[in-house]
Design a protein around this motif. Structure first.
Motif, PDB file in Angstrom:
ATOM      1  N   LYS A   1      -3.883   5.503  -6.481  1.00  0.00           N
ATOM      2  CA  LYS A   1      -4.895   4.762  -5.376  1.00  0.00           C
ATOM      3  C   LYS A   1      -6.318   5.724  -5.072  1.00  0.00           C
ATOM      4  O   LYS A   1      -7.027   5.935  -5.668  1.00  0.00           O
ATOM      5  CB  LYS A   1      -3.798   5.565  -4.649  1.00  0.00           C
ATOM      6  CG  LYS A   1      -5.296   5.795  -2.927  1.00  0.00           C
ATOM      7  CD  LYS A   1      -4.428   6.232  -1.804  1.00  0.00           C
ATOM      8  CE  LYS A   1      -5.603   6.660  -0.655  1.00  0.00           C
ATOM      9  NZ  LYS A   1      -4.747   6.713   0.079  1.00  0.00           N
TER      10      LYS A   1
ATOM     11  N   ARG B   1       2.379   2.454  -4.146  1.00  0.00           N
ATOM     12  CA  ARG B   1       1.676   2.734  -4.608  1.00  0.00           C
ATOM     13  C   ARG B   1       1.202   3.973  -4.805  1.00  0.00           C
ATOM     14  O   ARG B   1       1.191   4.968  -3.886  1.00  0.00           O
ATOM     15  CB  ARG B   1       0.075   2.040  -4.331  1.00  0.00           C
ATOM     16  CG  ARG B   1      -0.191   0.778  -4.430  1.00  0.00           C
ATOM     17  CD  ARG B   1      -1.553   0.070  -5.770  1.00  0.00           C
ATOM     18  NE  ARG B   1      -1.686  -0.493  -6.229  1.00  0.00           N
ATOM     19  CZ  ARG B   1      -1.862  -1.654  -5.619  1.00  0.00           C
ATOM     20  NH1 ARG B   1      -2.147  -1.451  -4.258  1.00  0.00           N
ATOM     21  NH2 ARG B   1      -1.793  -3.032  -5.713  1.00  0.00           N
TER      22      ARG B   1
ATOM     23  N   LYS C   1      -8.945  -1.791   0.755  1.00  0.00           N
ATOM     24  CA  LYS C   1      -7.938  -1.940   1.243  1.00  0.00           C
ATOM     25  C   LYS C   1      -6.530  -1.050   1.399  1.00  0.00           C
ATOM     26  O   LYS C   1      -5.980  -1.218   1.767  1.00  0.00           O
ATOM     27  CB  LYS C   1      -7.464  -2.058  -0.961  1.00  0.00           C
ATOM     28  CG  LYS C   1      -5.427  -2.567  -0.555  1.00  0.00           C
ATOM     29  CD  LYS C   1      -5.770  -3.338  -1.916  1.00  0.00           C
ATOM     30  CE  LYS C   1      -4.194  -4.103  -2.320  1.00  0.00           C
ATOM     31  NZ  LYS C   1      -3.697  -4.417  -3.321  1.00  0.00           N
ATOM     32  N   TYR C   2      -6.903   0.362   1.022  1.00  0.00           N
ATOM     33  CA  TYR C   2      -6.164   1.307   1.150  1.00  0.00           C
ATOM     34  C   TYR C   2      -6.127   2.105   2.531  1.00  0.00           C
ATOM     35  O   TYR C   2      -5.808   2.569   3.137  1.00  0.00           O
ATOM     36  CB  TYR C   2      -6.201   2.495   0.654  1.00  0.00           C
ATOM     37  CG  TYR C   2      -5.772   2.300  -1.235  1.00  0.00           C
ATOM     38  CD1 TYR C   2      -4.022   2.504  -0.787  1.00  0.00           C
ATOM     39  CD2 TYR C   2      -6.304   1.906  -1.845  1.00  0.00           C
ATOM     40  CE1 TYR C   2      -3.952   2.068  -2.415  1.00  0.00           C
ATOM     41  CE2 TYR C   2      -5.299   1.635  -3.096  1.00  0.00           C
ATOM     42  CZ  TYR C   2      -4.145   1.493  -3.223  1.00  0.00           C
ATOM     43  OH  TYR C   2      -3.649   1.692  -4.741  1.00  0.00           O
ATOM     44  N   SER C   3      -8.083   2.241   3.476  1.00  0.00           N
ATOM     45  CA  SER C   3      -7.666   2.361   4.897  1.00  0.00           C
ATOM     46  C   SER C   3      -7.702   1.436   5.838  1.00  0.00           C
ATOM     47  O   SER C   3      -7.339   1.420   6.983  1.00  0.00           O
ATOM     48  CB  SER C   3      -9.449   3.048   4.993  1.00  0.00           C
ATOM     49  OG  SER C   3     -10.041   1.986   4.727  1.00  0.00           O
TER      50      SER C   3
ATOM     51  N   ASN D   1     -14.557   0.082  -5.833  1.00  0.00           N
ATOM     52  CA  ASN D   1     -14.078   0.959  -4.583  1.00  0.00           C
ATOM     53  C   ASN D   1     -14.115   0.226  -3.916  1.00  0.00           C
ATOM     54  O   ASN D   1     -13.278   0.932  -3.220  1.00  0.00           O
ATOM     55  CB  ASN D   1     -15.166   2.189  -5.413  1.00  0.00           C
ATOM     56  CG  ASN D   1     -14.579   2.763  -6.523  1.00  0.00           C
ATOM     57  OD1 ASN D   1     -15.886   3.993  -7.495  1.00  0.00           O
ATOM     58  ND2 ASN D   1     -13.507   3.022  -7.214  1.00  0.00           N
TER      59      ASN D   1
ATOM     60  N   GLY E   1      -3.862   1.208   7.340  1.00  0.00           N
ATOM     61  CA  GLY E   1      -3.046   1.831   6.196  1.00  0.00           C
ATOM     62  C   GLY E   1      -1.910   2.401   6.784  1.00  0.00           C
ATOM     63  O   GLY E   1      -0.788   1.585   7.063  1.00  0.00           O
TER      64      GLY E   1
ATOM     65  N   ASP F   1      -0.002   8.147  -6.024  1.00  0.00           N
ATOM     66  CA  ASP F   1      -1.425   8.391  -5.436  1.00  0.00           C
ATOM     67  C   ASP F   1      -2.192   8.383  -6.486  1.00  0.00           C
ATOM     68  O   ASP F   1      -3.402   7.807  -6.218  1.00  0.00           O
ATOM     69  CB  ASP F   1      -1.037   9.736  -4.983  1.00  0.00           C
ATOM     70  CG  ASP F   1      -0.944  10.235  -3.813  1.00  0.00           C
ATOM     71  OD1 ASP F   1      -0.489   8.784  -3.240  1.00  0.00           O
ATOM     72  OD2 ASP F   1      -0.747  10.417  -3.083  1.00  0.00           O
TER      73      ASP F   1
ATOM     74  N   THR G   1     -10.032   4.620  -6.096  1.00  0.00           N
ATOM     75  CA  THR G   1     -10.820   4.631  -4.591  1.00  0.00           C
ATOM     76  C   THR G   1     -11.324   5.288  -5.140  1.00  0.00           C
ATOM     77  O   THR G   1     -12.189   5.281  -4.068  1.00  0.00           O
ATOM     78  CB  THR G   1      -9.637   5.433  -3.350  1.00  0.00           C
ATOM     79  OG1 THR G   1      -9.364   6.107  -3.975  1.00  0.00           O
ATOM     80  CG2 THR G   1      -8.974   3.583  -2.983  1.00  0.00           C
TER      81      THR G   1
ATOM     82  N   THR H   1     -11.168  -1.204  -3.282  1.00  0.00           N
ATOM     83  CA  THR H   1      -9.808  -0.346  -3.201  1.00  0.00           C
ATOM     84  C   THR H   1     -10.467   0.057  -1.629  1.00  0.00           C
ATOM     85  O   THR H   1      -8.768   0.594  -1.341  1.00  0.00           O
ATOM     86  CB  THR H   1      -9.170  -0.235  -4.636  1.00  0.00           C
ATOM     87  OG1 THR H   1     -10.783   0.836  -4.978  1.00  0.00           O
ATOM     88  CG2 THR H   1      -8.910  -0.590  -5.594  1.00  0.00           C
ATOM     89  N   ASN H   2     -11.267   1.014  -1.209  1.00  0.00           N
ATOM     90  CA  ASN H   2     -11.089   1.829   0.162  1.00  0.00           C
ATOM     91  C   ASN H   2     -11.229   0.922   0.991  1.00  0.00           C
ATOM     92  O   ASN H   2      -9.769   1.515   1.293  1.00  0.00           O
ATOM     93  CB  ASN H   2     -12.479   1.965  -0.095  1.00  0.00           C
ATOM     94  CG  ASN H   2     -12.804   3.681  -1.017  1.00  0.00           C
ATOM     95  OD1 ASN H   2     -11.873   3.955  -0.815  1.00  0.00           O
ATOM     96  ND2 ASN H   2     -13.691   3.658  -1.794  1.00  0.00           N
TER      97      ASN H   2
ATOM     98  N   ALA I   1       0.888  -1.341  -0.288  1.00  0.00           N
ATOM     99  CA  ALA I   1      -0.248   0.449   0.006  1.00  0.00           C
ATOM    100  C   ALA I   1       0.336   1.172  -0.439  1.00  0.00           C
ATOM    101  O   ALA I   1       0.465   2.730  -0.937  1.00  0.00           O
ATOM    102  CB  ALA I   1      -0.560  -0.051   1.344  1.00  0.00           C
TER     103      ALA I   1
END
Ligand SMILES: Nc1ncnc2c1ncn2[C@@H]1O[C@H](COP(=O)(O)OP(=O)(O)OP(=O)(O)O)[C@@H](O)[C@H]1O
Ligand SMILES: Nc1ncnc2c1ncn2[C@@H]1O[C@H](COP(=O)(O)OP(=O)(O)OP(=O)(O)O)[C@@H](O)[C@H]1O
Ligand SMILES: [Mg+2]
Ligand SMILES: [Mg+2]
Lengths: 357, 522, 335, 331
Positions: free
Chosen positions: A21, A16, A352-354, A346, B27, A18, A25, A349-350, A13
């Motif tokens: 991302k 990656r 995943k990133y958060s 979305n 995160g 931006d 997202t 991935t959301n 993460a």
């Protein structure tokens, strides 16, 4: 998984970029990308003669005529859904039908001047919305129920009001002019003709809604009640008025859409907003596809507009690309696939990133 | 930075539970890094740390509510892996989380056994279940009638106790309590302690998280200190004192500002309640709040402190009596009316009534007084909003990268400060605060109290409703004890903890109360 | 039937639960009773056996689907794709019987399996993809419709055999004058009602709708339950499709089922099921369906313009739900 | 059964006028596109079959068929627009909403496309021909007469129609009402009810009407979904022989009801021939041949009347489907 295993999801993460991302997202960005792909691919195929020729700027701008009512009603849904507490408006289509008939009477039969008739129609739509708003915000009805009920009610009123005959008198038929394609001023000659409705109705509505939602203090109140209604009332916001007003707004937009449809059909039809699958469900679909959170408090005008544009041009392309009944059937498939695909992507991935599991 | 660590506690025998090198990342945020934690059978094991230190995350991992990124678990000497909350329950690990995990629309009796219902055949054995629930509730002095009440109809404290009862019902080997006392009154906390001691005596290991350091010395055997997601170490509670513990937490010399520095300037009466009543909640409440003084309403939960505050803000219907604000008759029907009249209030429940979770800090600050951010009557003045937000972040020392940060990404302490900031934007004549430092760590708590003094010195009249006795004693210029829904007695600043507690819990009869209060004057 | 099912729960030992019959349901029963009374005087035919029989028969499919919708909405979900599933199941049965020459009951079984499969798709996407149900089912509604049109293959299904006796509205489809389809619905409602009230699995639906996160922490298999709810919906739709076809429709065209989703949701919500989850009852949902059917029938039988029936449906929705709202607000105010 | 047709040659985007002439140069190859109100209902699919038959027989004709999945004017307009974009040579439409289509037909004409209507007319439009199954007058009278005969010219009757706004249905209803009023004074006509395009709803309404009016003995199912619907209601009620129904229904759908007598007759016309005629008319338009007063279209379709004043091309008188002849049609 076992406590000893290491999470893949975390380490990469960081690396990656931006941009990636953002693309994955952010719904609006995702839709822009899809839009470019769509036009690129269909345009290419069409130019190369793989599919029927003519997926060109002229055709795309001609297709915009559908964008006008669809986007406007999707914006109405944006307002209502954003206000949270299960906000949703199933009645927009019925309001379009009823307001359209009213407009038909005023302009087509009683010979009211156009502008006056339009204003009156918008006001009428707003009043229909007010009924929804009062029942929801002040009496505490669930929006789904209220708007379902008013949907049924206004639908049949629209039918009986002129015992289910459309109004297509001369003045109404002349209105088709409002949906004619026109050349843009100045740069116009380099660009395809664009349906006038885009300038007369769509763009103004877009600007107004965008301004209200993202520039005014009312917009702030709207986000507030949508995010946390209890906290909003503790913060001294008149949540009831704020909520009621979004339904009024949705009604007013529906009133304007009524004028659009009447001019587009060159007749005021009692079933204009409810025929087929009706106008409400597609509008909600566009709003949702545009990234409006069904739980309220999240949503952007740009997202909704782009979502509608994507679907309209996609449908137009499919009609060119596929012959016979196949084409129209595939439109259904495409809409479903895009909606689910975007939401899933979305969503995943959301998370995943958060990092929340 | 350099704080002398006391000797680590010594471990004999196999631990009930041990985790090594556990890390968890959300995160970008590193919630905990490489944490070690050892839990012995039958011990009450406190975990302390500032907001965001990683306490909740660690116990969520132990209880299977979160997966760690790295790390190993051992239970009774064998290595284990915990897949899910139910997996943990099967292994005998039960937890009460910080955020109540109850079902508002279901009855208490159902809540407690939800997920592992008692069945006869495949059908729920309501009768048997009800019996067990009644017994469990009794341990907290909660009446049988609770069994059929919907959880959403209970007060926050009552709900907290139900969650604890639920955790006790598991007959677990390990019981985890995350800030159980945050919203409990001292009387209720005593019930809790009795239950905890009983379990410990039976050999159950209890993990106990709290921001109320003083109470740890009553209940805990050992304490693990966390800082920035790391475990500093585990120590015998006897080798520590409140202050040394606080030093360890903040990683430096921590000295609490000695009880309210500010001097009450007895200005004009700003807010006065006259024989105020609201249905069954409270009655005959009369009090004045002057500019420049802090009046504290203290009472056990259910005594109606919070409701009285809410009534002054138009959020609780007034059925009898009257109010005056700035000398004018005052009967707000809504929060906005109250605000226009010059009164602002901090709600008691941060997450429910205060936070707009996924909105930026600036949004959360300006939302309380949007009329101040008008341009041309309708337009939102975003530059002004940014300025105000930045000022507030500075003034209240809110720890955040920027005013664009979502409030949900702040620790409780900082989130609380943001919600308080919201009330200060409009410089209210009267500021009402309900449970101002609930669930906030010792450092943040101290800052909030300083803030209250400061607001007061700037001439505002401050009314605080709290069920935290330490807090009440610390900030009150006048301390009004609420009992059975009415003003019972009033103390001047400096009264002893014992007297107030006696008055509040009813160990004091109408008679003695007068000269008690006099005694204070002398 | 109401008396039968509510009797046991009145007793002390189960007081943990909310009352067996909620205010909303009492109000609906009152409103419906009033309507029937008025109609029986206003139109001679209304209480004629055959009139009542056909009303009850009609109730069956919508009532059966309302069971599934109730469970889904109790888990704070919703299913917009019901109409599309109904379309696929109907055309499946139709083709199997006419083209495949299959026996009705076998076709019905397959329809139920098809429904289950489509429901499973919804369930998978919602519980494991973790996207709001309304988005997924809006999407699958389109996908399933596409599928249905493909099976229709641009033709209507013709020459369905005349009598699907047992489930039909005709004389063969009744015992003691009561339509068997209706009895089937009552049985299903009773089972669902009991399961939702007295079985752990049933209560878990409510827990999920109340607080999904808390439910999983309490050890409830949230994803499995949610998945099940949508599969169940599919199964019930498959069954309902069978009943509609047993209605004797000789032909099916692609408009079959259109509008069913709103009808089912209306019935469910009128019945007192909360849109945000955690509260609801299948009994109420059936009453909701009955109210809507009664109004529609009433308008036709009174000889009022049929275009008005929707108006009255709307008005009665507001009345029925409003009465309960006021009651609730009174109760809350007292607290 | 999808229509697979080759689109006019490659990716040239010259104005369609040129494209058309270019097309003619290429040995009279031309495309006739037909846009029905809705796809997938036997009526229009049968027209499609007829059209394809014509494609096989008429030199140079390519038949294109594409309809919306719901009878929705807007969706239909999209398809018409895409047809214009595809630069078809002849465009014939069965409009869901005549008024809304008129302007789009104008656009088509401006793009050099020959335009016509079929099945349903767009009166005040630029269409050069309207291919009509039979006059509304004839359909209305046939329907009323057939029912009246079955009812023994006395009793109470009702019309169960479909879409409240369907132009052609309403025009037939008007004639039927007039016919009953003038020719059959002993028949009382109840107010018309509307069931939408939903066979079950038609059945329910017919059932309710029979329950509410014991003296009801005649029902008209005005469209292809309500015709079998009302017959079904009579069958379910076990009132065959007491209550008579007549409808505008397609043969295969009506056959079972005609056989057991729950339907006394179905008024229709040879829909495949209508499709053929539509294609043929398209060919005429493209080749610029004028219509005769009576035209010999094919060995099956003879003596087709053309009314020069209204530019209506009329297939012929309606035919009454009975249990004897309904079986001959395969749609
Ligand atoms: N759900 C989450 N998403 C993202 N980050 C999180 C989440 N939960 C915790 N964190 C991060 O992990 C850190 C530790 O959180 P944790 O809840 O363990 O702190 P805590 O010690 O319980 O604080 P408090 O005393 O306020 O409860 C937080 O500072 C936060 O940055
Ligand atoms: N969605 C989130 N994103 C980022 N951080 C989060 C999130 N949720 C929680 N946190 C972090 O978790 C930590 C503790 O939050 P939690 O909700 O456990 O308790 P809190 O109420 O915020 O703090 P307190 O213990 O003071 O009440 C906070 O530091 C916060 O930063
Ligand atoms: Mg915590
Ligand atoms: Mg916390």
């Amino acid at each position: 998984m076992s406590a000893t295993t290491t999470h893949e999801t975390v380490a990469p993460a960081k690396e990656r970029t931006d941009i990636v991302k953002l693309l994955l997202t952010n719904r609006t960005v995702l839709i822009i990308v899809l839009l470019l792909l769509l036009v690129g691919i269909f345009g290419g195929l069409s130019a190369a003669g793989v599919i029927a020729p003519g997926y060109n700027s002229d055709y795309l701008s001609a297709a915009l005529i559908n964008l006008v009512p669809l986007t406007m009603l999707a914006l109405a849904q944006l307002l209502v859904i954003m206000s949270g507490k299960g906000g949703i408006d199933l009645s927009v289509g019925a309001i379009v039908s009823l307001a359209g008939m009213i407009f038909g009477f005023m302009h087509g039969m009683w010979g009211w001047p156009l502008l006056l008739a339009i204003i009156a129609t918008v006001i009428f739509g707003a009043l229909c919305g007010l009924l929804n708003g009062v029942l929801v915000a002040y009496l505490g009805y669930p929006p789904l129920i209220v708007t379902l009920a008013t949907y049924y009610a206004m639908w049949s009123l629209a039918l009986v009001i002129n015992n289910q005959k459309p109004i297509n008198t001369q003045p109404i038929q002349e209105l088709y002019g409002l949906s004619k394609a026109v050349e843009l001023p100045l740069i116009g000659q380099y660009l395809p003709l664009v349906p006038m409705g885009v300038f007369l109705f769509l763009i103004p509505t877009l600007l107004v809604v965008w301004f209200v939602v993202s520039k005014t203090t009312y917009g702030r109140e709207l986000y507030a009640i949508g995010t946390n209604d209890t906290a909003a009332s503790w913060a001294g916001i008149n949540t009831q008025r704020t909520r009621a007003l979004v339904y009024v707004g949705a009604g007013a937009i529906s009133g304007l859409v009524a004028v659009v449809t009447v001019s587009q059909f060159a007749s005021a039809r009692p079933d204009s907003g409810v025929s087929g699958n009706g106008m409400a469900l597609p509008a909600i679909t566009m709003a949702v596809l545009g990234g409006v959170a069904i739980t309220g408090g999240i949503g952007t005008v740009a997202g909704v507009f782009l979502a509608a544009l994507l679907i309209v041009w996609l449908n137009a392309g499919i009609l060119l690309a596929f012959e016979g009944n196949n084409g129209t059937q595939l439109q259904l498939f495409a809409l479903g696939a895009v909606l689910i695909g975007a939401a899933l992507l979305n969503g995943i991935t959301n998370r995943k990133y958060s990092g929340t599991k | 930075m350099a704080v002398a660590l006391p000797p680590p506690r010594r471990v004999e025998g196999t631990p009930r539970f041990a985790l090594q090198g556990v890390s968890k990342r959300y995160g970008g945020v590193r919630a905990i890094r490489n944490a070690d934690f050892t839990l012995m059978p039958g011990e009450v094991h406190a975990v302390v740390g500032e907001n965001g230190a990683g306490k909740s995350t660690m116990i969520k991992i132990i209880a299977g509510a979160e997966f760690p990124d790295t790390g190993t678990f051992e239970m009774d000497g064998e290595s284990v892996s915990i897949r899910s909350a139910s997996d943990a329950l099967d292994k005998g690990i039960a937890a009460v989380y910080q955020e109540a995990q109850l079902f508002g629309q279901l009855a208490v009796g159902e809540n407690i056994f939800l997920g592992r219902e008692m069945t006869s055949g495949s059908r729920i054995d309501w009768a048997g279940q009800k019996q067990r629930v009644v017994d469990l509730l009794a341990a907290f002095g909660l009446p049988e009638s609770f069994v059929t009440r919907k959880v959403e109809e209970l007060s926050a404290a009552e709900q907290q106790q139900v969650s604890i009862a639920k955790a006790l019902s598991h007959d677990a080997k390990i019981l985890i309590l995350d800030e159980p006392s945050a919203i409990l009154t001292d009387a209720e906390i005593e019930n809790l302690f009795t239950a905890v001691r009983r379990l410990a005596a039976e050999g159950v290991s209890v993990i106990y998280i709290s921001h109320r350091l003083d109470e740890l010395f009553e209940i805990a055997d050992v304490v693990t200190v966390m800082r920035d997601g790391e475990t500093l170490g585990t120590f015998d509670i006897d080798d520590l004192s409140v202050s040394s513990l606080a030093d360890l937490m903040v990683g430096g010399e921590f000295e609490a500002s000695e009880a309210s520095r500010h001097e009450p300037t007895n200005g004009e009466v700003r807010l006065s309640l006259k024989g105020l009543a609201s249905g069954k909640r409270f009655h005959d409440v009369s009090l004045d709040v002057r500019s420049g003084e802090v009046v504290v309403l203290y009472g056990l939960v259910g005594s109606g402190v919070a409701d009285i505050a809410a009534a002054a803000y138009g959020k609780q219907p007034v059925t009898a009596g009257s109010m005056e604000l700035m000398g004018k008759p005052y009967s707000p029907k809504s929060a906005s009316e109250a605000q226009r009249a010059g009164l602002a209030m901090l709600p008691a429940n941060r997450k429910k009534e205060g936070m707009f979770s996924f909105q930026p800090i600036a949004f959360n600050i300006s939302v309380g007084s949007l009329n101040l951010f008008h341009k041309f009557g309708v337009v939102m003045d975003k530059t002004k909003e940014k300025v105000v937000a930045d000022d507030m972040i500075k003034a209240l020392a809110i720890k955040t990268p920027s005013q664009r940060q979502k409030i949900s990404a702040l620790s409780g302490g900082n989130a609380q400060k943001v919600v308080i900031a919201r009330q200060l934007v409009d410089k209210p004549d009267v500021l009402v605060l309900a449970e101002p430092s609930q669930g906030v760590d010792i450092g943040a708590k101290d800052e909030i109290h300083k803030l209250i003094d400061q607001v007061c010195d700037d001439g505002a009249a401050v009314l605080v409703a709290t069920s935290d006795l330490m807090e009440a004693l610390r900030i009150a210029d006048r301390l009004i004890v609420i009992r059975n829904g009415t003003t019972f007695t009033e103390f001047e600043r400096g009264v002893s903890q014992a007297k107030v507690l006696a008055a509040a819990s009813g160990a004091l009869s109408e008679g003695d109360e007068m000269q008690l209060a006099k005694g204070e004057d002398a | 039937m109401t008396a039968a099912t509510m009797a046991p729960t009145r007793t002390r030992r189960e007081r943990v639960l909310p009352p067996a019959i909620t205010g909303q349901e009492y109000i609906l029963m009152a409103v419906i009773a009033a309507l029937w009374l008025v109609l029986s005087f206003a139109t001679p035919g209304f209480l004629e056996p055959y009139s009542v029989q056909s009303l009850l028969w009609r109730l069956a499919p919508i009532g059966i689907m309302a069971i599934g919708m109730t469970i889904i909405m109790v888990t704070a979900g919703i299913d917009i794709s019901v109409a599309a599933i109904l379309m696929v199941c109907s055309v499946t049965i139709g083709k199997l019987i006419t083209v495949g020459g299959m026996n009705f009951w076998l076709a019905l079984l397959i329809s139920i399996l098809v429904g289950a499969a489509l429901g499973a798709i919804n369930g998978l996407l919602i519980s494991f993809g973790r996207v709001p149900a309304i988005i997924i089912t809006f999407g699958t509604a389109n996908l399933f419709q596409f599928l249905g049109l493909k099976i229709f293959n641009s033709q209507t299904v013709n020459g369905l055999p005349a009598s699907r006796a047992i489930l039909g509205p005709g004389a063969e489809g009744r015992v003691l004058g009561v339509p068997i389809a209706f009895i089937l619905m009552i049985v299903l409602v009773a089972i669902a009602w009991f399961y939702l009230r007295h079985w752990p699995g049933g209560r878990h639906f409510y827990a999920i709708g109340d607080d999904e996160n808390a439910a999983s922490l309490a050890g409830v298999n949230v994803r499995g339950r949610v998945f099940m709810a949508y599969v169940l919906m599919g199964i019930l739709v498959g069954l309902a499709a069978g009943i509609t076809i047993a209605g004797g429709t000789s032909t099916l065209d692609q408009s079959v089922g259109r509008g069913t989703e709103l009808m089912t949701i209306a019935a469910t919500v009128i019945g007192g099921t909360s849109v945000v989850g955690g509260r609801g009852s299948v009994f109420g949902a059936v009453l909701g369906a009955l109210l809507v059917q009664t109004v529609a029938t009433g308008v036709t039988q009174l000889g009022w313009p049929s275009q008005l029936s929707n108006l009255f449906v709307g008005i009665f929705i507001i009345i029925a739900v409003g009465a309960d709202l006021i009651r609730e607000q009174r109760r809350k105010a007292k607290l | 059964t999808e229509t697979t047709t080759t689109t006019p040659s490659g990716g040239d985007t010259t104005t369609s006028a040129e494209a058309t002439t270019g097309g003619e140069a290429a040995g009279g190859e031309f495309t006739v596109a037909f846009v029905p109100k809705i796809q997938g209902i036997p009526y229009f699919e049968a027209m499609n079959t007829g059209g394809k038959a014509a494609e096989a027989e008429i030199e140079g004709l390519t038949w294109m068929y594409q309809g919306p999945t719901t009878a929705d004017p807007a969706a239909q307009a999209d398809i018409v627009r895409s047809m214009i974009q595809k630069k078809v040579d002849v465009l014939i439409v069965a409009p869901n909403d005549p008024d809304s289509l008129a302007p789009i037909l104008q656009e088509a004409k401006d793009a050099g496309i020959k335009v016509g209507t079929s099945d349903t007319d767009a009166p005040n439009s630029v269409r050069e021909v309207f291919v009509e199954q039979a006059t509304s007058q004839a359909i209305g009278e046939y329907t009323a007469d057939t029912l009246a005969k079955a009812m023994g010219e006395k009793g109470t009757a009702v019309i169960v129609s479909c879409g409240e706004t369907a132009e052609n249905l309403n025009s037939w209803i008007k004639i039927e009402e007039e016919t009953f009023a003038s020719k059959y004074p002993d028949i009382k006509l109840l107010p018309t009810v509307y069931a939408g395009e939903d066979q079950n709803k038609a059945t329910q309404m017919a059932t309710d009407l029979m329950n509410a009016n014991p003296d009801l003995n005649g029902i008209i199912g005005q469209c292809t979904t309500s015709a079998p619907g009302v017959a079904q209601a009579v069958r379910d009620a076990g009132k065959i022989g007491q209550v008579f129904t007549v409808g505008v229904g397609t043969p295969q759908a009506m056959l079972p009801y005609l056989e057991d007598g729950s339907s006394s007759g179905s008024i229709l016309w040879d829909v495949e021939n209508l499709g053929y005629l539509t294609a043929w008319a398209g060919a005429q338009l493209f080749q610029g041949k004028a219509f005769e007063a009576t035209n010999q279209v094919s060995d099956k379709i003879k003596d087709v009347e053309f009314r020069d004043d209204t530019k209506e091309l009329i297939l012929g008188p309606p035919l009454v489907l009975t249990k004897d002849n309904a079986g001959q049609f395969n749609y």
